[in-house]
Design a protein around this motif. Structure first.
Motif, PDB file in Angstrom:
ATOM      1  N   ARG A   1      14.132   4.958  -9.587  1.00 48.17           N
ATOM      2  CA  ARG A   1      14.484   3.855 -10.478  1.00 48.17           C
ATOM      3  C   ARG A   1      15.343   4.446 -11.590  1.00 48.17           C
ATOM      4  O   ARG A   1      14.838   4.896 -12.619  1.00 48.17           O
ATOM      5  N   VAL A   2      16.637   4.462 -11.374  1.00 44.47           N
ATOM      6  CA  VAL A   2      17.581   5.121 -12.275  1.00 44.47           C
ATOM      7  C   VAL A   2      17.871   4.228 -13.475  1.00 44.47           C
ATOM      8  O   VAL A   2      18.195   3.056 -13.322  1.00 44.47           O
ATOM      9  N   GLN A   3      17.742   4.797 -14.667  1.00 47.22           N
ATOM     10  CA  GLN A   3      18.116   4.079 -15.881  1.00 47.22           C
ATOM     11  C   GLN A   3      19.596   4.285 -16.164  1.00 47.22           C
ATOM     12  O   GLN A   3      20.294   3.340 -16.502  1.00 47.22           O
ATOM     13  N   TRP A   4      20.071   5.513 -16.063  1.00 46.30           N
ATOM     14  CA  TRP A   4      21.495   5.790 -16.247  1.00 46.30           C
ATOM     15  C   TRP A   4      21.844   7.142 -15.667  1.00 46.30           C
ATOM     16  O   TRP A   4      21.005   7.996 -15.464  1.00 46.30           O
ATOM     17  N   CYS A   5      23.136   7.315 -15.414  1.00 45.89           N
ATOM     18  CA  CYS A   5      23.656   8.558 -14.868  1.00 45.89           C
ATOM     19  C   CYS A   5      25.033   8.774 -15.474  1.00 45.89           C
ATOM     20  O   CYS A   5      25.834   7.838 -15.535  1.00 45.89           O
ATOM     21  N   GLU A   6      25.299   9.986 -15.932  1.00 50.90           N
ATOM     22  CA  GLU A   6      26.599  10.262 -16.533  1.00 50.90           C
ATOM     23  C   GLU A   6      26.952  11.740 -16.381  1.00 50.90           C
ATOM     24  O   GLU A   6      26.065  12.586 -16.279  1.00 50.90           O
ATOM     25  N   PRO A   7      28.244  12.057 -16.372  1.00 47.06           N
ATOM     26  CA  PRO A   7      28.645  13.471 -16.338  1.00 47.06           C
ATOM     27  C   PRO A   7      28.237  14.153 -17.641  1.00 47.06           C
ATOM     28  O   PRO A   7      28.333  13.569 -18.717  1.00 47.06           O
ATOM     29  N   GLU A   8      27.754  15.374 -17.532  1.00 43.46           N
ATOM     30  CA  GLU A   8      27.357  16.142 -18.710  1.00 43.46           C
ATOM     31  C   GLU A   8      28.409  17.195 -19.053  1.00 43.46           C
ATOM     32  O   GLU A   8      28.412  17.749 -20.142  1.00 43.46           O
TER      33      GLU A   8
ATOM     34  N   ARG B   1      23.881  14.220 -15.590  1.00 47.10           N
ATOM     35  CA  ARG B   1      22.564  13.891 -16.148  1.00 47.10           C
ATOM     36  C   ARG B   1      22.115  12.575 -15.526  1.00 47.10           C
ATOM     37  O   ARG B   1      22.815  11.583 -15.562  1.00 47.10           O
ATOM     38  N   LEU B   2      20.911  12.603 -14.934  1.00 42.31           N
ATOM     39  CA  LEU B   2      20.351  11.434 -14.281  1.00 42.31           C
ATOM     40  C   LEU B   2      19.025  11.124 -14.942  1.00 42.31           C
ATOM     41  O   LEU B   2      18.094  11.949 -14.919  1.00 42.31           O
ATOM     42  N   GLU B   3      18.912   9.988 -15.562  1.00 43.93           N
ATOM     43  CA  GLU B   3      17.672   9.562 -16.222  1.00 43.93           C
ATOM     44  C   GLU B   3      17.007   8.543 -15.321  1.00 43.93           C
ATOM     45  O   GLU B   3      17.595   7.538 -14.959  1.00 43.93           O
ATOM     46  N   HIS B   4      15.750   8.827 -14.928  1.00 43.83           N
ATOM     47  CA  HIS B   4      15.038   7.898 -14.048  1.00 43.83           C
ATOM     48  C   HIS B   4      13.607   7.705 -14.523  1.00 43.83           C
ATOM     49  O   HIS B   4      13.078   8.480 -15.317  1.00 43.83           O
ATOM     50  N   ILE B   5      13.007   6.656 -14.014  1.00 43.77           N
ATOM     51  CA  ILE B   5      11.626   6.318 -14.381  1.00 43.77           C
ATOM     52  C   ILE B   5      10.711   6.881 -13.309  1.00 43.77           C
ATOM     53  O   ILE B   5      10.923   6.666 -12.113  1.00 43.77           O
ATOM     54  N   GLU B   6       9.676   7.597 -13.724  1.00 41.55           N
ATOM     55  CA  GLU B   6       8.694   8.121 -12.779  1.00 41.55           C
ATOM     56  C   GLU B   6       7.829   6.971 -12.258  1.00 41.55           C
ATOM     57  O   GLU B   6       7.513   6.054 -12.990  1.00 41.55           O
ATOM     58  N   ALA B   7       7.458   7.060 -10.996  1.00 44.33           N
ATOM     59  CA  ALA B   7       6.629   6.012 -10.387  1.00 44.33           C
ATOM     60  C   ALA B   7       5.175   6.189 -10.765  1.00 44.33           C
ATOM     61  O   ALA B   7       4.716   7.205 -11.108  1.00 44.33           O
TER      62      ALA B   7
ATOM     63  N   THR C   1      31.437   7.883  -8.062  1.00 45.49           N
ATOM     64  CA  THR C   1      30.568   7.150  -7.147  1.00 45.49           C
ATOM     65  C   THR C   1      29.113   7.250  -7.580  1.00 45.49           C
ATOM     66  O   THR C   1      28.389   6.258  -7.607  1.00 45.49           O
ATOM     67  N   LEU C   2      28.669   8.455  -7.925  1.00 44.12           N
ATOM     68  CA  LEU C   2      27.288   8.632  -8.363  1.00 44.12           C
ATOM     69  C   LEU C   2      27.020   7.873  -9.656  1.00 44.12           C
ATOM     70  O   LEU C   2      25.985   7.216  -9.789  1.00 44.12           O
ATOM     71  N   THR C   3      27.935   7.917 -10.590  1.00 48.23           N
ATOM     72  CA  THR C   3      27.761   7.196 -11.850  1.00 48.23           C
ATOM     73  C   THR C   3      27.667   5.689 -11.610  1.00 48.23           C
ATOM     74  O   THR C   3      26.810   5.013 -12.166  1.00 48.23           O
ATOM     75  N   ARG C   4      28.528   5.188 -10.736  1.00 49.35           N
ATOM     76  CA  ARG C   4      28.588   3.749 -10.472  1.00 49.35           C
ATOM     77  C   ARG C   4      27.397   3.263  -9.644  1.00 49.35           C
ATOM     78  O   ARG C   4      26.863   2.184  -9.892  1.00 49.35           O
ATOM     79  N   ALA C   5      26.953   4.034  -8.657  1.00 43.40           N
ATOM     80  CA  ALA C   5      25.954   3.563  -7.706  1.00 43.40           C
ATOM     81  C   ALA C   5      24.583   4.198  -7.884  1.00 43.40           C
ATOM     82  O   ALA C   5      23.725   4.042  -7.017  1.00 43.40           O
ATOM     83  N   ALA C   6      24.341   4.890  -8.973  1.00 42.81           N
ATOM     84  CA  ALA C   6      23.059   5.587  -9.162  1.00 42.81           C
ATOM     85  C   ALA C   6      21.883   4.622  -9.133  1.00 42.81           C
ATOM     86  O   ALA C   6      20.806   4.979  -8.661  1.00 42.81           O
ATOM     87  N   GLY C   7      22.068   3.416  -9.602  1.00 41.03           N
ATOM     88  CA  GLY C   7      20.996   2.427  -9.619  1.00 41.03           C
ATOM     89  C   GLY C   7      20.587   1.952  -8.238  1.00 41.03           C
ATOM     90  O   GLY C   7      19.560   1.297  -8.084  1.00 41.03           O
TER      91      GLY C   7
END
Length: 56
Positions: free
Chosen positions: A22-29, A50-56, A10-16
């Protein structure tokens, strides 16, 4: 363990869609790990994500 796997998917699919990030990608590490809680003696499962996001 099944609940953790569903949460990971769910987190991987709906992280955006997480508000405020502003999530760029999310994946299990790591793979899910089944352990026993030392305080309660109950089974628990966890993994690193691992959650990669853009800082505001």
């Amino acid at each position: 363990m099944q609940g953790l796997i569903q949460a990971m998917n769910t987190l991987t699919r709906a992280a955006g869609q997480i508000q405020g990030l502003r999530v760029q990608w999310c994946e299990p590490e790591s793979n899910p790990i089944l352990t026993t809680d030392t305080d309660t003696g109950k089974p628990e499962a966890w993994c690193y994500m691992r959650l990669e996001h853009i800082e505001a």
